[in-house]
Structures are given as C-alpha cells and as structure tokens.
Design a protein around this motif. Structure first.
Motif, PDB file in Angstrom:
ATOM      1  N   SER A 124      69.398  34.668  50.077  1.00  0.00           N
ATOM      2  CA  SER A 124      69.340  35.471  48.853  1.00  0.00           C
ATOM      3  C   SER A 124      67.943  35.355  48.264  1.00  0.00           C
ATOM      4  CB  SER A 124      70.384  34.984  47.842  1.00  0.00           C
ATOM      5  OG  SER A 124      70.350  35.777  46.668  1.00  0.00           O
ATOM      6  N   GLY A 125      67.219  36.428  48.330  1.00  0.00           N
ATOM      7  CA  GLY A 125      65.838  36.438  47.852  1.00  0.00           C
ATOM      8  C   GLY A 125      65.031  37.429  48.662  1.00  0.00           C
ATOM      9  N   THR A 126      63.721  37.225  48.702  1.00  0.00           N
ATOM     10  CA  THR A 126      62.822  38.177  49.357  1.00  0.00           C
ATOM     11  C   THR A 126      61.906  37.458  50.334  1.00  0.00           C
ATOM     12  OG1 THR A 126      62.824  39.593  47.389  1.00  0.00           O
ATOM     13  CG2 THR A 126      61.064  39.937  48.989  1.00  0.00           C
ATOM     14  N   VAL A 127      61.808  38.024  51.526  1.00  0.00           N
ATOM     15  CA  VAL A 127      60.884  37.510  52.536  1.00  0.00           C
ATOM     16  C   VAL A 127      59.887  38.606  52.883  1.00  0.00           C
ATOM     17  CG1 VAL A 127      60.625  36.386  54.762  1.00  0.00           C
ATOM     18  CG2 VAL A 127      62.778  36.175  53.515  1.00  0.00           C
ATOM     19  N   HIS A 128      58.605  38.244  52.838  1.00  0.00           N
ATOM     20  CA  HIS A 128      57.546  39.149  53.273  1.00  0.00           C
ATOM     21  C   HIS A 128      57.022  38.645  54.622  1.00  0.00           C
ATOM     22  CE1 HIS A 128      57.705  40.977  49.351  1.00  0.00           C
ATOM     23  NE2 HIS A 128      57.321  39.863  48.753  1.00  0.00           N
ATOM     24  N   GLU A 146      42.036  40.763  49.384  1.00  0.00           N
ATOM     25  CA  GLU A 146      41.212  41.668  48.584  1.00  0.00           C
ATOM     26  C   GLU A 146      41.874  43.029  48.414  1.00  0.00           C
ATOM     27  OE1 GLU A 146      36.810  39.837  49.749  1.00  0.00           O
ATOM     28  OE2 GLU A 146      37.587  41.585  50.811  1.00  0.00           O
ATOM     29  N   ASP A 147      42.662  43.427  49.400  1.00  0.00           N
ATOM     30  CA  ASP A 147      43.376  44.707  49.325  1.00  0.00           C
ATOM     31  C   ASP A 147      44.655  44.625  48.492  1.00  0.00           C
ATOM     32  OD1 ASP A 147      41.423  45.864  50.848  1.00  0.00           O
ATOM     33  OD2 ASP A 147      42.624  46.078  52.672  1.00  0.00           O
ATOM     34  N   GLY A 148      44.930  43.447  47.938  1.00  0.00           N
ATOM     35  CA  GLY A 148      46.059  43.331  47.014  1.00  0.00           C
ATOM     36  C   GLY A 148      47.330  42.777  47.590  1.00  0.00           C
ATOM     37  N   LEU A 149      47.253  42.001  48.671  1.00  0.00           N
ATOM     38  CA  LEU A 149      48.456  41.478  49.318  1.00  0.00           C
ATOM     39  C   LEU A 149      49.392  40.781  48.337  1.00  0.00           C
ATOM     40  CD1 LEU A 149      50.144  40.741  51.833  1.00  0.00           C
ATOM     41  CD2 LEU A 149      48.671  38.736  52.118  1.00  0.00           C
ATOM     42  N   PHE A 150      48.850  39.870  47.545  1.00  0.00           N
ATOM     43  CA  PHE A 150      49.725  39.065  46.695  1.00  0.00           C
ATOM     44  C   PHE A 150      50.040  39.729  45.356  1.00  0.00           C
ATOM     45  CE2 PHE A 150      48.147  36.014  49.759  1.00  0.00           C
ATOM     46  CZ  PHE A 150      49.305  35.329  50.092  1.00  0.00           C
ATOM     47  N   GLN A 151      49.347  40.830  45.051  1.00  0.00           N
ATOM     48  CA  GLN A 151      49.752  41.644  43.907  1.00  0.00           C
ATOM     49  C   GLN A 151      50.922  42.544  44.295  1.00  0.00           C
ATOM     50  OE1 GLN A 151      46.211  41.288  44.586  1.00  0.00           O
ATOM     51  NE2 GLN A 151      46.475  39.579  43.148  1.00  0.00           N
ATOM     52  N   LEU A 152      50.850  43.096  45.495  1.00  0.00           N
ATOM     53  CA  LEU A 152      51.930  43.961  45.969  1.00  0.00           C
ATOM     54  C   LEU A 152      53.142  43.162  46.422  1.00  0.00           C
ATOM     55  CD1 LEU A 152      49.781  46.475  48.055  1.00  0.00           C
ATOM     56  CD2 LEU A 152      50.998  46.996  45.939  1.00  0.00           C
ATOM     57  N   CYS A 155      54.313  35.947  46.213  1.00  0.00           N
ATOM     58  CA  CYS A 155      54.992  34.902  46.976  1.00  0.00           C
ATOM     59  C   CYS A 155      54.978  33.596  46.190  1.00  0.00           C
ATOM     60  CB  CYS A 155      54.296  34.677  48.323  1.00  0.00           C
ATOM     61  SG  CYS A 155      54.400  36.060  49.472  1.00  0.00           S
ATOM     62  N   ASP A 156      56.141  32.962  46.129  1.00  0.00           N
ATOM     63  CA  ASP A 156      56.217  31.631  45.535  1.00  0.00           C
ATOM     64  C   ASP A 156      55.709  30.569  46.500  1.00  0.00           C
ATOM     65  OD1 ASP A 156      57.540  32.243  42.947  1.00  0.00           O
ATOM     66  OD2 ASP A 156      59.138  32.974  44.256  1.00  0.00           O
ATOM     67  N   ALA A 342      48.908  31.058  46.934  1.00  0.00           N
ATOM     68  CA  ALA A 342      50.269  30.537  46.757  1.00  0.00           C
ATOM     69  C   ALA A 342      50.353  29.200  47.473  1.00  0.00           C
ATOM     70  CB  ALA A 342      51.304  31.510  47.332  1.00  0.00           C
ATOM     71  N   PRO A 343      51.237  28.294  47.025  1.00  0.00           N
ATOM     72  CA  PRO A 343      51.400  27.031  47.737  1.00  0.00           C
ATOM     73  C   PRO A 343      51.732  27.297  49.199  1.00  0.00           C
ATOM     74  CG  PRO A 343      52.569  26.980  45.649  1.00  0.00           C
ATOM     75  CD  PRO A 343      52.119  28.400  45.842  1.00  0.00           C
ATOM     76  N   GLY A 344      50.996  26.658  50.108  1.00  0.00           N
ATOM     77  CA  GLY A 344      51.142  26.997  51.515  1.00  0.00           C
ATOM     78  C   GLY A 344      51.409  25.802  52.398  1.00  0.00           C
ATOM     79  N   CYS A 345      51.956  26.076  53.580  1.00  0.00           N
ATOM     80  CA  CYS A 345      52.149  25.058  54.607  1.00  0.00           C
ATOM     81  C   CYS A 345      51.939  25.700  55.969  1.00  0.00           C
ATOM     82  CB  CYS A 345      53.537  24.431  54.529  1.00  0.00           C
ATOM     83  SG  CYS A 345      53.825  23.157  55.786  1.00  0.00           S
TER      84      CYS A 345
END
Length: 393
Positions: A124-128, A146-152, A155-156, A342-345
């Motif tokens: 339940s949620g969203t996966v990109h 730069e093209d707006g990946l994380f604006q569009l 991601c948590d 975003a916090p990453g691994c």
C-alpha cells in the motif's frame, strides 16, 4: 533463498529480455531502443509511464492502496564504449559497444519487480521504478534530477542495486555508510618555453617539471590526507611533444587524472593539494601552470535507516547469506545524486565468480542470469515490507 514461484515462472522471459539487451547495447543518452522496450513492458504491466527525464530515462509508477509513503527503485540502462571479445550466443551486435558492467541485468531485474508487484499488488503506497540513462560517466542521474525527477516523483527513500562479481548469486551485501567514492577529474597544463633538446638552458622545460610533479603526486595520500581516510589520486593521461621530433623540448605538457574520496573534507583536500603541488612545481621550475578540478560525482553514502530497511528485506530473501560487512569501492556511481535528494541505500548483489578474471568493464564480462531471480525477489520484498499493506490498514 526465498524466490516466489511467480518470479521463478517469469525467469525465462526476463532472461531472454536481459540477453536481448546485451546483444543490443546503447551508450548513455542513446538508450532509445532500450527505453522503448522498458516503457512498452511497463505499460503492458499496468504501470503509469513517464518518459524523457534525462533524455532517455523512463519512470514507471505503481500506486496501490491508500498508503502515503513513496519509494524509488533505480536501475541503470547504459552500456560502455568498448568491444565485446568473448564469444556467446547473445554477444553484442554493436561494434565498439558492450554491456560490460551488468546494466542489462539491472534493467531486467527492476522490470521483473515491476511486473511481479503489478500482478500481486501486495503493498500500500507508491513505487517509482526509475530506469536511468547514462550512468557510465555521462551524468544521467544528475540530468534526471535537474529535469525534475524528485519534484514529479517525490520519494521518501530511494534504493539502488549493483551486481558484484566475487559474491555468489545467493549472496547480497547491505552496509550503512560509504559505499562508493566520489569521482572527480583534474587537469593541468605546464607552460614552459620550448627550445632545442640539445640546449635546454635556453628554454624552460615543462617535461622535467611534469616528471617532478608526477613523482610527488602520491605524497598527497598518506602525507596530507589522514592515512585512516581512504583516498585515491591517479594521473591517467600525459601529453607532451612529438615522438617524431625527439630533439625538441615542447612548450607545454598536459596531465590529467582522477581523484576519489568518501568524505567532503577529503574531497576538498584532494582538490586543494593537487593544485598546490602543481603550482609549487611550476614555481620551482620557473614556468606557468593552468589547473582545473572538475567535481563530477559525489560519494555514495548509505543512510542508516534506509539501510536497515534494505537489510530486513535482504535477510528475508537471502537469510544467512546476507552480508553486513563489505568493503566500499573506489569506483563511482551517480546514484549519489539521488541520495542527495532522498535517504538512499545502495546494495551489492552477487554475480558469481569472476570467470577467467573478467570483472566489471572487462571485454569478457557478462551479467550472471542466475542473479535475476534473487534480485527480483529482493526488490519485491523491499517494497512489500516498506509499504506494508497491513501496517496501513
């Protein structure tokens, strides 16, 4: 090793898809055929598809239930500008282009995860699903940001995966902290006064200056940089004079190389100290120097909480074959730009032994198809755990 039957049943398709990509490699920002195939298959699986970020990037979005959390999973798609010399049925058909780093496998695994999750819908949620172009030094991740990946596609958390020869396909390594070094370039030109090779006293010799600089370059690591802090400085290119004119001392010598670090402080030190050494050498020989340091890719540093979640998923799939200690690499990966947003691994999935010594970027390298199932299982388990439907009910 826990690989669901639904994933196992999809492996013949995913293996054929992976080998098709291997036979048709495309360089960074040229992944037209690859992105067309990815977009088509994502749409057929029922995902919402966005194209054009980073020129040839593809983002497939799958939203299930009413969960508010959103995560990103990334696979790189590009090949390398090098020939494939090993003979195999799906050998590259493109002269001078080869999937020598396993990005064909990364693409196949993430596609497999999208297909499985779209079918099971057990979260339940969203996966990109982020299919990134141009990881191999051409700046694809930065371009997508730069093209707006994380604006569009907010991601948590964002996750990356890379195959690793030397680990078995049923092994995975998940480690918090630094994973890959920054990857920066430096260039300098010593400008002297050319003269007859038999009369060096009548000029200002940049070749001798270059020799002194190169011999002194490695004094930076371990003499200026803390010996307990990993760092690499390498000179990789030297251009001077003409081999057909061995009695001519040239006016200029051009030198270039790479610098690698895991922390911002050491990265700053390398930039400053290479320049200081170049300027000092030029002063000593009475010549001029032009120096430039290009910051290309930051280090990949795994967030502690995101790493804990990735580790939980890894243990659910790989059990005791999950490694929590693994040495960081001095290679770079522009996944680092995603980790700044975003916090990453970033995790390492086994690719089996290095056959005949063939490691990444070798003309005989190949992704191990035995890793596809474990990789898909990891991705799907990560999503199902992090976006647990029961936790949202």
């Amino acid at each position: 090793m826990r690989v669901p039957d639904e994933i196992t049943n999809d492996l013949p398709f995913l293996t054929e898809f992976r080998r098709d990509l291997h036979a048709h490699p495309e360089l960074g920002f040229e992944e037209i055929r690859t992105s067309d195939l990815v977009a088509k298959l994502l749409e057929e699986a029922g995902l919402k598809v966005h194209r054009g970020l980073g020129k040839t990037g593809v983002v497939g979005t799958l939203q299930i239930g009413n969960g508010t959390r959103s995560i990103g999973l990334r696979a790189d798609m590009d090949a390398l500008a090098m020939p494939e010399l090993a003979e195999r049925p799906y050998k590259s058909r493109e002269t001078g282009k080869m999937h020598a780093c396993g990005h064909d496998g990364h693409t196949a695994m993430l596609l497999g995860a999208a297909r499985h999750l779209a079918s099971t819908r057990n979260f339940s949620g969203t996966v990109h699903f982020i299919f990134q172009p141009a990881e191999e030094g051409r700046g694809g991740a930065k371009r997508m940001v730069e093209d707006g990946l994380f604006q569009l596609f907010p991601c948590d958390a964002v996750y990356g995966l890379h195959n690793m020869p030397g680990l078995d396909p049923d092994e995975i390594a998940v480690v918090a902290g630094p994973q890959l070094a920054s990857s920066d370039s430096w260039r300098l030109t010593f400008r002297g006064v050319g003269t007859h090779g038999a009369k060096p006293h009548l000029g200002r010799d940049p070749v001798t200056a270059a020799g002194t600089f190169l011999a002194s370059l490695q004094s930076i690591v371990g003499r200026v940089v803390d010996p307990l802090q990993p760092a690499v400085v390498s000179a990789c290119s030297v251009r001077a004079g003409d081999p057909k004119a061995l009695n001519v001392i040239p006016d200029t010598v051009e030198i270039g190389g790479t610098a690698r670090a895991y922390t911002p402080h050491v990265r700053d030190q390398l930039e400053e100290e290479i320049g200081r050494l170049a300027r000092g050498t030029a002063e000593m020989y009475g010549i001029k120097v032009d120096y430039a340091f290009e910051r290309r890719i930051p280090p990949v540093v795994n967030d502690a909480e995101a790493s804990d979640r990735a580790l939980s998923a890894a243990r659910a799939v790989f059990g005791e074959r999950t490694r929590t200690q693994f040495p960081p690499s001095t290679a770079g990966d522009d996944f680092a730009f995603f980790g700044l947003e975003a916090p990453g691994c970033y995790v390492w999935l086994g690719n089996g032994p290095a056959v005949d010594g063939a490691l990444h970027h070798n003309t005989a390298y190949d992704f191990n198809d035995a890793a596809i199932g474990p990789g898909v299982a990891f991705w799907t388990t990560l999503v199902e755990q992090e976006l647990s439907a029961s936790a949202d009910s």
